[in-house]
Design a protein around this motif. Structure first.
Motif, PDB file in Angstrom:
ATOM      1  N   THR A  37      -2.804   9.504   5.058  1.00  0.00           N
ATOM      2  CA  THR A  37      -1.523   8.862   5.377  1.00  0.00           C
ATOM      3  C   THR A  37      -0.336   9.364   4.571  1.00  0.00           C
ATOM      4  OG1 THR A  37      -1.926   7.091   3.771  1.00  0.00           O
ATOM      5  CG2 THR A  37      -2.692   6.738   6.034  1.00  0.00           C
ATOM      6  N   THR A 156      -6.830   0.121   3.752  1.00  0.00           N
ATOM      7  CA  THR A 156      -5.535  -0.457   3.379  1.00  0.00           C
ATOM      8  C   THR A 156      -5.056   0.065   2.033  1.00  0.00           C
ATOM      9  OG1 THR A 156      -6.225  -2.487   4.490  1.00  0.00           O
ATOM     10  CG2 THR A 156      -4.284  -2.621   3.094  1.00  0.00           C
ATOM     11  N   ALA A 159      -4.090   3.721   2.392  1.00  0.00           N
ATOM     12  CA  ALA A 159      -3.164   3.943   3.496  1.00  0.00           C
ATOM     13  C   ALA A 159      -1.789   3.361   3.213  1.00  0.00           C
ATOM     14  CB  ALA A 159      -3.731   3.340   4.779  1.00  0.00           C
ATOM     15  N   VAL A 160      -1.735   2.209   2.542  1.00  0.00           N
ATOM     16  CA  VAL A 160      -0.444   1.638   2.182  1.00  0.00           C
ATOM     17  C   VAL A 160       0.168   2.428   1.032  1.00  0.00           C
ATOM     18  CG1 VAL A 160       0.726  -0.399   1.259  1.00  0.00           C
ATOM     19  CG2 VAL A 160      -1.008  -0.658   3.040  1.00  0.00           C
ATOM     20  N   ALA A 161      -0.665   2.863   0.087  1.00  0.00           N
ATOM     21  CA  ALA A 161      -0.148   3.631  -1.053  1.00  0.00           C
ATOM     22  C   ALA A 161       0.350   5.001  -0.621  1.00  0.00           C
ATOM     23  CB  ALA A 161      -1.235   3.781  -2.112  1.00  0.00           C
ATOM     24  N   PRO A 163       1.964   6.472   2.152  1.00  0.00           N
ATOM     25  CA  PRO A 163       3.366   6.683   2.526  1.00  0.00           C
ATOM     26  C   PRO A 163       4.340   6.372   1.397  1.00  0.00           C
ATOM     27  CG  PRO A 163       2.187   5.546   4.275  1.00  0.00           C
ATOM     28  CD  PRO A 163       1.278   5.579   3.094  1.00  0.00           C
ATOM     29  N   ASN A 164       3.969   5.450   0.510  1.00  0.00           N
ATOM     30  CA  ASN A 164       4.868   5.108  -0.586  1.00  0.00           C
ATOM     31  C   ASN A 164       4.813   6.117  -1.730  1.00  0.00           C
ATOM     32  OD1 ASN A 164       6.290   2.485  -0.039  1.00  0.00           O
ATOM     33  ND2 ASN A 164       4.212   1.881   0.447  1.00  0.00           N
ATOM     34  N   GLY A 279       9.386   5.472   4.614  1.00  0.00           N
ATOM     35  CA  GLY A 279       8.036   5.380   4.063  1.00  0.00           C
ATOM     36  C   GLY A 279       7.561   3.949   3.945  1.00  0.00           C
ATOM     37  N   PHE A 280       8.478   3.028   3.600  1.00  0.00           N
ATOM     38  CA  PHE A 280       8.105   1.616   3.472  1.00  0.00           C
ATOM     39  C   PHE A 280       7.741   1.019   4.830  1.00  0.00           C
ATOM     40  CE2 PHE A 280       9.316  -2.948   3.037  1.00  0.00           C
ATOM     41  CZ  PHE A 280       8.332  -3.289   2.123  1.00  0.00           C
ATOM     42  N   SER A 283       4.358   2.115   5.715  1.00  0.00           N
ATOM     43  CA  SER A 283       3.348   1.394   4.940  1.00  0.00           C
ATOM     44  C   SER A 283       3.135  -0.015   5.492  1.00  0.00           C
ATOM     45  CB  SER A 283       3.748   1.336   3.460  1.00  0.00           C
ATOM     46  OG  SER A 283       4.859   0.480   3.255  1.00  0.00           O
ATOM     47  N   VAL A 286       0.909   0.447   8.453  1.00  0.00           N
ATOM     48  CA  VAL A 286      -0.472   0.694   8.041  1.00  0.00           C
ATOM     49  C   VAL A 286      -1.108  -0.591   7.520  1.00  0.00           C
ATOM     50  CG1 VAL A 286      -1.925   2.001   6.452  1.00  0.00           C
ATOM     51  CG2 VAL A 286      -0.027   3.132   7.596  1.00  0.00           C
ATOM     52  N   LEU A 287      -0.310  -1.430   6.854  1.00  0.00           N
ATOM     53  CA  LEU A 287      -0.805  -2.736   6.412  1.00  0.00           C
ATOM     54  C   LEU A 287      -1.302  -3.545   7.610  1.00  0.00           C
ATOM     55  CD1 LEU A 287      -0.924  -4.608   3.824  1.00  0.00           C
ATOM     56  CD2 LEU A 287       1.180  -5.628   4.684  1.00  0.00           C
TER      57      LEU A 287
END
Length: 428
Positions: A37, A156, A159-161, A163-164, A279-280, A283, A286-287
């Motif tokens: 991601t 999660t 995947a969340v981390a 893009p950030n 990016g947020f 994320s 993805v969350l």
């Protein structure tokens, strides 16, 4: 409950092996998802910069999806003969190679190298998909959806981390003297190698080989059926129509999600949204895809697979209405729409995957799972290929309307899955 282990490794308690398998897959998914991601928020932008055309922006993601399709089919054949462990490690290493090529593409300004890297990077998504099935090989029927969903949930974390880490990737790129948009791929290549090493060390005994041996099938495919994987898939789909309907629903849900998600960064950039905000939003999306999957799995086990699948299609329709109404740039509609787009995908994917795991005989398991994931990826690739053209010619709202047709198909197909009640095991 005990059963002989695979490949002459003694006798293992199946419940213990299942717990170890799920724990191992949870870690590998969390780590490997960063590699998948971290480039999502920048891949279309990198393709645009290299090609000089917004119409070509969706090609990187499209080729990655094509790579996922090819890898899903190829890795399924590897898993049938060598087990989940060898197949998953192979996929991670192919993905790491693809991430390195994406960096090289940015340095030498080559669209061809970027597309080759994207194809190889697609193998990592195939590994993530295969991991969810690996969690079901030894699971009891009444806990099958939850086992699958816990592994999906683990994505999660990374995947969340991922893009950030766009900002971190930019800093790494500046320090290394490479283009800013390639920094994320550089980080991704490292974490994919780490994930491969973890699976190689920990996924013992192999859950698929153990399940094959417990079913009286010689591990390694000695008793494999005649014909090719596609033919075996068609045979199962003909004999068990619920499997075919689940594959159609899963493919359409995935295509709807990918088609809109890959063009959202451009839609937001057109309105002046900063890269960090883009990016947020990714994320948050993805969350929605992964964070609530254990709840989805619980619902699929308790309420039934088919109702959850239909609900996923409805959530997708709501999300696409919000996306279609969102103005360019940053807005509450795009935040809510992308979150629900991920959540609808989760409903559809967990429930449809569990139907496939429920209803497929073990001797055809990897063939059906791999071929269904290939079909899912090819459908998404088709949507991704059209996405840039639709947005360039007609705009983002029209793209959302196109994706809504796919979401409607999920609702219709879900009503024909005819999955058995939770707690039954038609495979055994």
């Amino acid at each position: 409950m005990s059963a002989p282990a695979d490949a002459g490794q003694g006798v293992h308690d199946v419940a213990d092996v299942q717990r170890r398998t799920v724990r191992t897959l949870v870690v590998s998914q969390a780590v490997g998802a960063v590699g998948v991601t971290i480039g999502v928020a920048t891949a279309s932008l990198l393709a645009r910069d290299i090609s000089g055309s917004e119409t070509m922006a969706g090609l990187a993601q499209t080729f990655q999806v094509l790579g996922t399709a090819a890898a899903a089919y190829g890795l399924a054949r590897v898993m049938r003969r060598r087990g989940r462990r060898v197949g998953l490690v192979t996929g991670y290493l192919l993905g790491a190679t693809g991430a390195v090529l994406a960096v090289v593409a940015g340095v030498v300004d080559s669209m061809l190298v970027l597309l080759v890297g994207a194809v190889l990077l697609g193998a990592t998504t195939a590994v993530n998909n295969g991991s969810r099935y690996a969690a079901t090989d030894l699971a009891t029927p009444e806990h099958r959806a939850r086992a699958l969903s816990v592994v999906v949930w683990a994505t999660t974390i990374g995947a969340v981390a991922g893009p950030n880490l766009v900002g971190v990737g930019g800093a790494v790129a500046r320090r290394a003297g490479i283009p800013e948009l390639t920094g994320g791929f550089a980080i991704g290549s490292v974490v994919l190698v780490l994930a491969a090493g973890w699976v190689w060390l920990r996924l013992r005994p192999d859950p698929l080989l153990l399940a094959q041996q417990a079913a009286g099938i010689r591990p390694g495919g000695g008793d494999e059926p005649h014909g090719r994987s596609w033919g075996r898939f068609l045979e199962v789909a003909r004999d068990v129509p619920a499997v075919g309907a689940a594959v159609v629903a899963m493919a359409c849900a995935h295509a709807a999600m990918v088609t809109v998600m890959i063009m959202t960064p451009l839609h937001m950039e057109h309105g002046g949204a900063h890269l960090d905000v883009i990016g947020f939003v990714i994320s948050i999306h993805v969350l929605g895809m992964f964070a609530f999957s254990p709840v989805v799995g619980w619902a699929a086990d308790r309420l039934g697979r088919s109702p959850v699948l239909v609900a996923g299609g409805v959530v997708l329709l709501v999300s696409l209405a919000l996306c279609g109404l969102s103005p360019e740039g940053s807005s509450w509609q795009i935040f809510a729409g992308l979150f629900l787009l991920g959540l609808g995908w989760s409903f559809a994917t967990v429930s449809a995957s569990t139907i496939i795991a429920d209803r497929t005989p073990i001797e055809a398991r990897t063939d059906v799972q791999g071929t269904s994931d290939m079909a899912m990826s090819l459908t998404a690739a088709g949507g991704g290929a059209l996405a840039g053209v639709i947005v360039g010619a007609l705009g983002y709202p029209v793209l959302a309307a196109f994706a809504a047709l796919l979401a409607g198909t999920v609702v219709v197909a879900g009503r024909f899955t005819g999955a058995p009640a939770a707690g039954t095991d038609p495979v055994s």
